[in-house]
Structure formats: structure tokens, C-alpha cells
Design a protein around this motif. Structure first.
Motif, short mmCIF file in Angstrom:
data_model
loop_
_atom_site.label_atom_id
_atom_site.label_comp_id
_atom_site.label_asym_id
_atom_site.label_seq_id
_atom_site.Cartn_x
_atom_site.Cartn_y
_atom_site.Cartn_z
N SER A 204 33.30 45.61 23.20
CA SER A 204 33.84 45.20 24.50
C SER A 204 32.93 44.22 25.23
O SER A 204 33.41 43.27 25.86
CB SER A 204 34.10 46.43 25.38
N ASN A 205 31.61 44.40 25.16
CA ASN A 205 30.71 43.47 25.83
C ASN A 205 30.76 42.09 25.19
O ASN A 205 30.71 41.07 25.89
CB ASN A 205 29.27 44.01 25.80
N ALA A 206 30.85 42.04 23.86
CA ALA A 206 30.91 40.75 23.17
C ALA A 206 32.22 40.03 23.48
O ALA A 206 32.25 38.80 23.69
CB ALA A 206 30.75 40.95 21.67
N ILE A 207 33.32 40.78 23.53
CA ILE A 207 34.61 40.18 23.88
C ILE A 207 34.55 39.62 25.30
O ILE A 207 34.98 38.49 25.57
CB ILE A 207 35.74 41.23 23.76
N SER A 208 33.98 40.40 26.23
CA SER A 208 33.87 39.94 27.62
C SER A 208 32.98 38.71 27.73
O SER A 208 33.25 37.81 28.52
CB SER A 208 33.32 41.07 28.50
N HIS A 212 34.02 35.20 29.24
CA HIS A 212 33.29 34.58 30.35
C HIS A 212 32.96 33.13 30.03
O HIS A 212 33.13 32.24 30.87
CB HIS A 212 32.00 35.37 30.62
N LEU A 213 32.52 32.87 28.82
CA LEU A 213 32.22 31.50 28.41
C LEU A 213 33.47 30.63 28.50
O LEU A 213 33.44 29.52 29.05
CB LEU A 213 31.66 31.50 26.98
N ARG A 214 34.57 31.11 27.98
CA ARG A 214 35.81 30.34 28.03
C ARG A 214 36.27 30.12 29.46
O ARG A 214 36.78 29.05 29.82
CB ARG A 214 36.90 31.05 27.22
N THR A 215 36.10 31.14 30.32
CA THR A 215 36.48 31.01 31.73
C THR A 215 35.68 29.92 32.40
O THR A 215 36.23 29.08 33.14
CB THR A 215 36.27 32.35 32.46
N ASP A 216 34.37 29.90 32.17
CA ASP A 216 33.54 28.88 32.80
C ASP A 216 33.86 27.48 32.27
O ASP A 216 33.87 26.50 33.03
CB ASP A 216 32.06 29.19 32.58
N LEU A 387 33.64 44.85 34.25
CA LEU A 387 34.51 46.00 34.43
C LEU A 387 35.47 46.07 33.27
O LEU A 387 36.02 45.06 32.84
CB LEU A 387 35.30 45.89 35.74
N SER A 388 35.70 47.27 32.74
CA SER A 388 36.63 47.42 31.62
C SER A 388 38.06 47.13 32.05
O SER A 388 38.40 47.20 33.24
CB SER A 388 36.53 48.84 31.04
N PHE A 408 28.60 39.65 37.74
CA PHE A 408 29.40 40.86 37.84
C PHE A 408 30.85 40.40 37.95
O PHE A 408 31.20 39.65 38.86
CB PHE A 408 28.98 41.67 39.06
N TRP A 409 31.71 40.87 37.02
CA TRP A 409 33.07 40.33 37.01
C TRP A 409 34.04 41.28 36.33
O TRP A 409 33.66 42.32 35.77
CB TRP A 409 33.08 38.97 36.35
N TYR A 410 35.33 40.89 36.38
CA TYR A 410 36.43 41.66 35.82
C TYR A 410 37.17 40.77 34.82
O TYR A 410 37.96 39.91 35.22
CB TYR A 410 37.36 42.11 36.95
N PRO A 411 36.92 40.91 33.52
CA PRO A 411 37.51 40.00 32.53
C PRO A 411 39.03 39.94 32.57
O PRO A 411 39.62 38.93 32.17
CB PRO A 411 37.00 40.56 31.20
N ASN A 412 39.68 41.00 33.03
CA ASN A 412 41.15 41.04 33.04
C ASN A 412 41.73 40.54 34.35
O ASN A 412 42.89 40.80 34.67
CB ASN A 412 41.61 42.49 32.78
N TYR A 413 40.93 39.78 35.12
CA TYR A 413 41.35 39.40 36.47
C TYR A 413 42.63 38.58 36.51
O TYR A 413 43.39 38.64 37.48
CB TYR A 413 40.21 38.64 37.16
N ALA A 414 42.91 37.82 35.47
CA ALA A 414 44.07 36.93 35.49
C ALA A 414 45.37 37.63 35.13
O ALA A 414 46.45 37.05 35.28
CB ALA A 414 43.85 35.74 34.55
N ASN A 415 45.29 38.88 34.65
CA ASN A 415 46.49 39.58 34.17
C ASN A 415 46.76 40.89 34.91
O ASN A 415 47.89 41.39 34.87
CB ASN A 415 46.34 39.89 32.68
N ALA A 416 45.76 41.46 35.54
CA ALA A 416 45.88 42.83 36.06
C ALA A 416 46.82 42.92 37.26
O ALA A 416 46.66 42.21 38.26
CB ALA A 416 44.50 43.36 36.45
N GLN A 417 47.80 43.79 37.12
CA GLN A 417 48.64 44.23 38.23
C GLN A 417 48.97 45.69 38.01
O GLN A 417 48.96 46.18 36.88
CB GLN A 417 49.94 43.41 38.31
#
Length: 489
Positions: A204-208, A212-216, A387-388, A408-417
């Protein structure tokens, strides 16, 4: 953005970007400020000021990280030496990582063709995954025009956050043999948690880190996305890159099967006398001889590791005592973290559902601050704290968070509802991070459409080292973070 609340002093050496009318209740300092045109202005209730260049030079994350590393290493010992200390000492589990790789997983790897299972003779070892990532990143840099005539990446032309993200991915891949830390109610009469530390293969950390790299990269609007190490965007496809890529391998791995490594059982409180109980078969991983029994030592609450760290198991973690969790790699938080005194205040009995399943209010924050609780937790990473994806709609993180070369971030920020609604992330403590950003939600205009509104509440106990007998917090003993807060007044 509108709907976000920051209740405590704020300092950024970079640019503070505001959308709409976020509420800053305490004094704010910034290197620069950008107010998104046409969508209102931030509410600085206690005023704001721009930092001078000399102010910026006097306080930076590399200085804080250096001070912290020196401090933490004076407060820990390996499992084989902890009983020799008369003063409180922390647990250094750095050697566990090497033992895991050498003893258990030296010749193991991921198999892309067999449901991504971790098995002997698999196609992708940790070093192979890192090599794949480096090759893919080099291909992206070449396509994007960031390679010199000798084939070297032109890092000086890329933002420093991209360089940090790159190193974060490599560190997180190597850290895949991970440690999990969970808190459970203490023994009868104890005022502290029993801590269980387990080991397993967790991606999970490696995926995040890759996310993060792709987001930036996307945020900086580079011409080419990192298609080769992450999900393709519609309409963009480079078949030569799909062999598969690192992201495919990591995402395809099943949930880890955690195996217990040890438990720490405090006699009454932390810091204080505690018993280290070693799980059967774990002696060699801890550098101990076979047959080693429980070890009695004076535990100061500090745990250090070089593995990726997973905090929690998806359930609410009730923290009773004073602890610092420090990794030289990355951390992911899996579930709510709530101080015991706050849980008793709001949720120990019939009102628990209101505490866990509803947003935090300003009046509740005032009650938490007036309480006399001494529970404290520091989560410190050399890179990201994420955050998971399975965090609840009203997430609670009661801890001080430090991401020295990450965020500090939430990798699922673009999809979470949650039932088509957004949520609230309540963070009570303090925070220091190399990179900030809108990494918790997406918006249309100045309205949140996915992810979390933020409610950051500063834990004023930090001003006194929170508390003076707690080892490992960067704010202790008048160190950098304490100075950073004081310069705002």
C-alpha cells in the motif's frame, strides 16, 4: 478552500493557495500567497504576515529532520540491549527489515502471471521492481525533454517535490516487507495500550508513493504523464510500455497476511516498566537467540523502523499512553486514531456512534482542549504519511504528524464519496511536511465534490514539549518545531 478550518498557528515557506473562504483561526505566516481570483478570500481571524527570506532560511524541513534524527537515535536500543538501560528507552527495529529480506524473502518475488502472489521464484524481486521503476521514470523524463546529452536526468529543471517523490517510490518499494502497529486496551489496571507489531508483505505504501508522484506530475502540467507506471488515462496508450508495469504488479498483490512479531505490555503507563513478549519463531528476526523469554525494560514509547509502516488494522485505534512511531521510509494510517481521554469524553458509552460517525464541531474541540488527558502519539516518516482508501466518511486522526521529505495526504481523494456525499477529516495535534497541497479532495468552483473537508486543530500541549517526559517528539526540549510555533507570536 471553503469549508476547511485550521485552528492553530500556520507557517509555510512556500506559497499559500486559497480558494474561497477557508477559516484560519490563528496567526498565519507564508512565503507568498495566491488567492484564486473570483472566489472570495481566506478568513485570517488572528492576522497574517509574509515571511522574509531570512525568516525562510532560518527554518526549513531539512534542519528539523536532521535535529529529529539525532534526537531519536539517542532514545532507542535494539531488542538485545533494551534490558541494559535503567532510564527509559525505545525499541529500534531497524534490523528486522534486513533479517526479513535475508532470512525469509531473499529469493522471493512477485509473479505477474499467477495472480500477483508472492512466491518463490517469482518474476519480480524488490530490486527488479525498483529497476523497472527507474527505467520507466527515465523513459518519461526522456519523452518530456529532461535528459541531457549523456542520458542523465536533469533534476535541476524539475521541481524538488518530483525528486522527493522519486526517492519516496524507491524507498517504499524496498520497504514492502512492512511492519504493522496496532493498539489494544491495556492489561487490567493498566493506563497504557498493549502494542502489537506484526510483519508482512504490504504494497500500500508503494502504491501510494507512485500515485503521489503521478499526482505531482499532473499538477505541474507536464506534457507527458507517467503512463508507464500507473493507470492509463483514456485516449492515451503506449503499448511498448505495457510489459506489465510496476503499478500493475503492486496493485495485483492480495491483502497482506500479517504475522505477529512481538507485543509490548506496559505494567501501568508509558513511559514506564513494560514487558516485551516475543512471538514464537520471531527470535532470529529480532536478532535474539532461540528460547529468549519475555524481556522486561523501561519503555519510553518510541519505536523506530526502516520498513514501511502500517498503523492500524481498519478498526478504531484508541491510544492510551505516550508513543512515537518513526520510520525512515513511509507510513499509511489504516483507520481512526483517537486518544483515550477524548474517547472517554465523547464516545466510551452510548454516544460512541456520534463520535465516530459524525463530523467534529468547534465546541467538541474546545472540550478536548480543556480535558486533562496526557495521551499523545507522534507519527514520523522520512517520506509520506498516507490515509488508506477505506477510511470512514468522518475520519479522526489524533496525532502529531511529520513527513520530512513528503506529505500527509489521502491517495483516494479524487474518487472518495460516501453515499454521494463528501466527508470531514479531523486532525488534532501538529503537522510538519515538506510538501502541502490540495491532496484530500476535488472541487468544482469553491465546492468540494470528492474527498474530505479539513479540520486541523492544533494541540497546544506541543508548546511545552507535549509532555516533557515524552521522548522522540520534534517539539520536545525546545527543538525546531517549538521554535517555529513561537516565532508566530
Amino acid at each position: 478552500m471553503t469549508g476547511d478550518t485550521v485552528d492553530g498557528p500556520v507557517r509555510t515557506n512556500g506559497t499559500l493557495v486559497t480558494l474561497g473562504t477557508p477559516d484560519f483561526k490563528s496567526y498565519v505566516q507564508y512565503g507568498d500567497i495566491y488567492k484564486v481570483p473570483g472566489y472570495g478570500n481566506p478568513n485570517f481571524e488572528s492576522g497574517s504576515a509574509q515571511l522574509s527570506q531570512s525568516d525562510i532560511n532560518s527554518m526549513n524541513m531539512s534542519m528539523i529532520a536532521s535535529q529529529y534524527s539525532k534526537q531519536i537515535n539517542t532514545a532507542i536500543a535494539s531488542p538485545s540491549n533494551i534490558s541494559n538501560y535503567s532510564t527509559p528507552v525505545g525499541l529500534d527495529l531497524s534490523g528486522v527489515y534486513n533479517n526479513l529480506v535475508n532470512q525469509l524473502w531473499k529469493d522471493y518475488g512477485f509473479s505477474y502471471s499467477n495472480n500477483y502472489k508472492w512466491k518463490s521464484g517469482g518474476s519480480y524481486t524488490l530490486s527488479t521492481l525498483v529497476k523497472m521503476f527507474k527505467n520507466d521514470f527515465h523513459s518519461w523524463a526522456s519523452d518530456s525533454g529532461y535528459i541531457d546529452q549523456n542520458g542523465n536526468i536533469l533534476w535541476n529543471k524539475l521541481p524538488s517535490v518530483i525528486y522527493n517523490d522519486y526517492n519516496n517510490v524507491i524507498s517504499a518499494i524496498y520497504g514492502i516487507p512492512s511492519l504493522q502497529v496496532t493498539f489494544s486496551p491495556g492489561n487490567s489496571g493498566s493506563n497504557a495500550n498493549t502494542i502489537t507489531i506484526s510483519y508482512g508483505i504490504d504494497t500500500s505504501n508503494a502504491i501510494s508513493a507512485i500515485d503521489h508522484l503521478r499526482t505531482d506530475v499532473n499538477m505541474y502540467s507536464y506534457k507527458y504523464n507517467l503512463y508507464s507506471i500507473g493507470p492509463y488515462l483514456s485516449g492515451n496508450y503506449y503499448p511498448n510500455y505495457y510489459n506489465p508495469n510496476v503499478y500493475d504488479v503492486l496493485v495485483g498483490y492480495a491483502n497482506p497476511q500479517w504475522q505477529k512479531l512481538l507485543q509490548i505490555n506496559p505494567a501501568n503507563s508509558v513511559p514506564g516498566n513494560s514487558t516485551l513478549t516475543i512471538e514464537s519463531g520471531s527470535n532470529q528476526l529480532l536478532g535474539l537467540s532461540n528460547g529468549s523469554g519475555p524481556i522486561t525494560f523501561n519503555f519510553n514509547g518510541v519505536i523506530k523502523t526502516t520498513s514501511d509502516l502500517v498503523i492500524g488494522d481498519g478498526t478504531d485505534q484508541i491510544v492510551s499512553g505516550k508513543y512515537t512511531l518513526y520510520t525512515t521510509s513511509s507510513s499509511i494510517i489504516n483507520g481512526n486514531i483517537i486518544y483515550n481521554y477524548a474517547n472517554q469524553l465523547f464516545g466510551a458509552n452510548s454516544s460512541k456512534n456520534n463520535w465516530t460517525n459524525s463530523p467534529v464541531s468547534t465546541s467538541q474541540v474546545a472540550q478536548i482542549r480543556l480535558a486533562t488527558g496526557t495521551d499523545a502519539l507522534n507519527i514520523v516518516s522520512n517520506y509520506d504519511i498516507a490515509l488508506s482508501n477505506n477510511m470512514p466518511q468522518y475520519a479522526k486522526i489524533m496525532a502529531s504528524l511529520y513527513a520530512f521529505n513528503g506529505t500527509f495526504w489521502y491517495p483516494n481523494y479524487a474518487n472518495a464519496q460516501w453515499n454521494r456525499n463528501t466527508g470531514q477529516l479531523f486532525e488534532f495535534g501538529s503537522m510538519a511536511q515538506y510538501e502541502g497541497g490540495q491532496l484530500f479532495g476535488t472541487y468544482s468552483g469553491n465546492s468540494l465534490i470528492t474527498g474530505y473537508h479539513l479540520y486541523y486543530a492544533f494541540d497546544w500541549r506541543n508548546l511545552s514539549g507535549m509532555p516533557s517526559n515524552m521522548y522522540g517528539t520534534p517539539s520536545a526540549q525546545g527543538k525546531a518545531l517549538l521554535l517555529a510555533v513561537r516565532t508566530t507570536f
